[in-house]
Design a protein around this motif. Structure first.
Motif, short mmCIF file in Angstrom:
data_model
loop_
_atom_site.label_atom_id
_atom_site.label_comp_id
_atom_site.label_asym_id
_atom_site.label_seq_id
_atom_site.Cartn_x
_atom_site.Cartn_y
_atom_site.Cartn_z
N PRO A 269 0.82 -1.21 0.00
CA PRO A 269 0.00 0.00 0.00
C PRO A 269 0.86 1.26 0.00
O PRO A 269 1.99 1.25 0.50
CB PRO A 269 -0.78 -0.12 1.31
CG PRO A 269 -0.71 -1.54 1.71
CD PRO A 269 0.59 -2.05 1.19
N LEU A 270 0.32 2.34 -0.54
CA LEU A 270 1.07 3.59 -0.58
C LEU A 270 1.13 4.21 0.82
O LEU A 270 0.30 3.92 1.66
CB LEU A 270 0.41 4.55 -1.57
CG LEU A 270 0.40 4.05 -3.01
CD1 LEU A 270 -0.23 5.10 -3.93
CD2 LEU A 270 1.80 3.71 -3.49
N PRO A 271 2.13 5.05 1.04
CA PRO A 271 2.25 5.67 2.37
C PRO A 271 1.05 6.56 2.68
O PRO A 271 0.35 7.04 1.77
CB PRO A 271 3.54 6.50 2.27
CG PRO A 271 3.97 6.47 0.86
CD PRO A 271 3.20 5.42 0.13
N PRO A 272 0.77 6.78 3.97
CA PRO A 272 -0.43 7.53 4.37
C PRO A 272 -0.54 8.90 3.71
O PRO A 272 -1.64 9.31 3.34
CB PRO A 272 -0.26 7.67 5.89
CG PRO A 272 0.51 6.47 6.29
CD PRO A 272 1.48 6.22 5.14
N ASP A 275 -1.78 8.40 0.13
CA ASP A 275 -3.16 7.93 0.11
C ASP A 275 -4.10 9.04 0.58
O ASP A 275 -5.17 9.26 0.01
CB ASP A 275 -3.31 6.71 1.02
CG ASP A 275 -4.62 5.97 0.76
OD1 ASP A 275 -4.61 5.04 -0.05
OD2 ASP A 275 -5.64 6.37 1.35
N THR A 278 -4.93 11.55 -2.24
CA THR A 278 -5.96 11.16 -3.21
C THR A 278 -7.34 11.10 -2.55
O THR A 278 -8.34 11.17 -3.23
CB THR A 278 -5.65 9.81 -3.90
OG1 THR A 278 -5.56 8.78 -2.91
CG2 THR A 278 -4.35 9.90 -4.66
N GLN A 279 -7.39 10.99 -1.21
CA GLN A 279 -8.68 11.04 -0.52
C GLN A 279 -9.30 12.43 -0.56
O GLN A 279 -10.50 12.58 -0.37
CB GLN A 279 -8.52 10.65 0.96
CG GLN A 279 -8.22 9.19 1.20
CD GLN A 279 -8.22 8.85 2.68
OE1 GLN A 279 -8.91 9.46 3.47
NE2 GLN A 279 -7.43 7.86 3.06
N PHE A 399 -0.99 17.60 2.79
CA PHE A 399 -0.68 16.48 1.90
C PHE A 399 0.03 16.89 0.61
O PHE A 399 0.40 16.03 -0.19
CB PHE A 399 -1.99 15.74 1.56
CG PHE A 399 -2.69 15.20 2.78
CD1 PHE A 399 -2.47 13.91 3.22
CD2 PHE A 399 -3.56 16.00 3.52
CE1 PHE A 399 -3.10 13.42 4.35
CE2 PHE A 399 -4.19 15.52 4.66
CZ PHE A 399 -3.96 14.22 5.08
#
Lengths: 471, 471
Positions: A269-272, A275, A278-279, A399
């Protein structure tokens, strides 16, 4: 292939970002595979011909003089262009009254936005000294704090958050708005026709350019109907699962809207932070519709077909008639709350609402077109928005650094990652070229390490089939 | 099975929402299959025992007296609870100074938020007369407009946007903040320990309750290791692809965080408003860490271990020592910008930063724990956030109606869809029961039509294996 890999680089998405990346890489001798979910290239452009041959650009459609990456491509692929028609004067509807221009207070606020935008570093908006404050303020709040006149705030909000970001002023942070203005060189350029971002159209539509770019890639490069669902990745390379295809490569360029990039399954999974990015990078939700007439009747009344309204379901309209016709086209844009209201109606009621408003703006002939065409990009599973994605309030400062930082061998392209003309074709092309350069020259990865560049494969024997020369 | 279907209803996700839905349905005689991506039930709860048996709740952990749905489950499944330790006084660090309470101006702003929250209809926040304005204002902007003292604004922002929504005040709209406060009955209840949302813990952790709920379902109901990637759906039912499983059902309840629900592939694609909702309902990004000591040394100093700080990397701490020990636990929460800063550090530096701050708050013994445990829910592919999801500014008024509206035979659960205790276990349970009721009794679907209820299958012979009685 000789090393067991499908390609040196897999590019996800055959929009302008993906096509530009593929060209850079192929031109340098790399083997490239482009996985495209749709059965066509072009991404957020789609040109449709009416039965009589009239060209409708259902998606992105314009180029302007300062969009240098696009102009270079247009010249290289010899796609003819023509100026956006401006036969007559524009209609400006301010609070239900036709005016020559927005009130001075609105123009002053526009000027202030422009001035502030020049302070924002396009490659790192989160580093501005006031970034936290601007990121935590919506454009609606900023406008309300600057003017006591709600009509002025509404007009400027509709022109910027609406017409440019295809959001409501309630959705857009001030920082995102300023960043976006900076990318195009300021509001006058961004909203302008002659000399501005809407100066010219392409004969055959921008899709024609995308088709020519695709055709100039080595045969077999583009795999249509290959939606990417899963990417396994590690220091040694990646495996991209695209429909039934399994594509192995040393690097991957993901060149699709961030909201769709976030829906791919990544292993690991991609790092927080990535992620989380993109959220909170939802796409705008404009609705673009086309009314087709036998004649551009508005021109006879001295009207250009261009309009801006500070209220009503259509924020903007434009004369979209191709020079040779044969039919005339008025194209309309609804943004924000208006787009929501239109989407909630039945197709019949929506058509009626759009045409009634066109009638008010341009005369009763507008109510009875020979054809009415709408295409909702928000309903398209491989786009899911219109025009492009924007970081939500708080997004840039929390982000932003994850926007372009590679995650190991995964690189990020798409117009949302551009530092110039973000949200436009030109930004898409820039982003694809930048992502390709990360791979070709090596670039810092997101973890602070270094991605080794590809070996030089640009010997003449191999690059002969590539697109380095004329198409 | 007799009609060729795997189940009457497939539930996606075995957190409290999914488990509650499955129980309602099975209790009414429906055949249910629960597809869970993980190899365990419980979703956003995870209890881990240290080698000495000390219980660590890495995810959600508390229940309060007004959380009636949870209290009923706790009683039914006979999970013992114990009061959250409060041996001594709380530490309130306001701008680097220890104080007895936040300044009166901060308390007044809290009171104003509470008063406004009572106006917000929890089932339709977008209908409030001021919804557009509140939705387009961040909590940061609202606070800045209410006080000229940035420290006061920061304190209230950290306590509400941080401690409750696990965001920065820059990310949270005023409307979302008010909605969230309304769901729990106001700020005092939400931030409170005795009598409030943090009143009690469960012996064995809330995961023990989830395990007992799962065990009480008919054998074979829950399919672990079955991540749902694709759902085909139509008026006649749905096919859910979960890992290697293909589950057919008349209805589906998607009971996972909206940001993950949006990553499932739906065929046909979901309508723009529903897709747009999941694009702008990012999860919070709190970081929760645990420092383990031989003794609860802070109690000897008259401190409860509970703290709130208006600055510094840890907004909140709490004594998380189970009544029988054997070890003592101080649990810390970082929110917003602090969580970003901590995540950006190496694990070693992050541990140091947390323990140094605990040392400042509780004394030097805090700097040398016998164990330090962190678990980043934002890195978990089947959660991707902490605590829960929140609509971005502009989200409620643009996309709110899509939050619970079924899309044909697809129903939406998860604590983010709750109207009471949104973001808490209790809201999750409420949401699962509500979604089940939509299916059992029939409910309006998102398109204005009507979803026919399931046929009554609750004859005693079939429901005998169900969970209607005591477990």
């Amino acid at each position: 292939m000789e090393d067991g890999r499908s390609a040196d680089v897999v590019v996800v998405g055959a929009g302008f970002a993906g096509l530009a990346a593929a060209h850079e890489l192929a031109g340098a001798g790399a083997r490239v595979a482009v996985a495209e979910a749709r059965d066509r290239v072009g991404g957020r452009v789609l040109t449709r011909l009416l039965p009589d041959g009239t060209q409708l650009d259902l998606g992105g459609q314009w180029v302007g003089p300062s969009q240098h990456e696009m102009r270079e491509l247009i010249a290289r692929y010899r796609v003819p262009t023509y100026p956006t028609p401006e036969h007559g004067r524009a209609v400006v509807d301010y609070e239900g009254t036709l005016v020559d221009a927005l009130p001075p207070e609105a123009m002053a606020l526009r000027g202030e936005l422009d001035r502030l935008s020049r302070e924002v570093p396009a490659d790192a908006p989160w580093t501005h000294p006031r970034a936290r404050s601007w990121d935590g303020t919506t454009l609606a709040s900023w406008l309300a704090g600057r003017t006591g006149d709600p009509a002025v705030a509404r007009a400027v909000g509709r022109q910027t958050a609406g017409g440019l970001l295809s959001l409501d002023a309630a959705d857009a942070s001030l920082l995102e708005t300023l960043f976006y203005l900076a990318g195009g060189g300021g509001l006058d350029v961004l909203v302008g026709f002659a000399g501005g971002a809407q100066a010219e159209r392409l004969v055959g539509g921008p899709q024609e350019l995308a088709i020519r770019m695709a055709a100039a890639l080595p045969a077999g490069t583009i795999r249509l109907g290959a939606p990417v669902r899963r990417i396994e990745h590690g220091p040694g390379g990646a495996v991209v699962h695209a429909g039934g295809l399994r594509l192995e490569a040393a690097h991957v360029i993901v060149a699709i809207p961030p909201v769709l990039a976030g829906r791919i399954e990544y292993d690991p999974p991609l790092p927080p932070q990535r992620d989380g990015l993109t959220q909170r990078m939802a796409s705008g939700y404009a609705l673009k519709t086309h009314a087709v007439y036998q004649e551009p009747f508005w021109r006879a009344r001295g009207l250009s077909g261009i309009s801006f309204s500070s209220a009503g379901v259509l924020t903007e309209t434009v004369d979209n008639t191709p020079p040779g016709g044969p039919s005339a086209v008025l194209t309309s844009f609804a943004y924000g709350a208006d787009a929501h209201l239109l989407r909630a109606r039945t197709p019949r009621d929506r058509r009626r609402a759009v045409l009634d408003r066109l009638g008010e703006l341009f005369g009763d002939e507008a109510r009875d077109p020979v054809a009415y065409v709408e295409f909702d990009w928000c309903a398209e599973p491989w786009t899911r928005g219109c025009f492009s994605g924007h970081l939500a309030p708080g997004g840039w400062t929390g982000f932003g650094p994850a926007l372009r930082a590679p995650a190991g061998v995964l690189h990020w392209a798409g117009t949302e990652t551009a530092t110039r003309w973000n949200g436009y074709f030109d930004g898409a092309v820039q982003s694809g070229r930048r992502a390709a350069a990360e791979i070709l020259t090596g670039a810092p990865d997101g973890a602070g390490g270094h991605v080794p560049p590809l070996p030089d494969r640009s010997d003449p024997g191999r690059s002969g089939g590539g697109p380095g020369g004329s198409p």
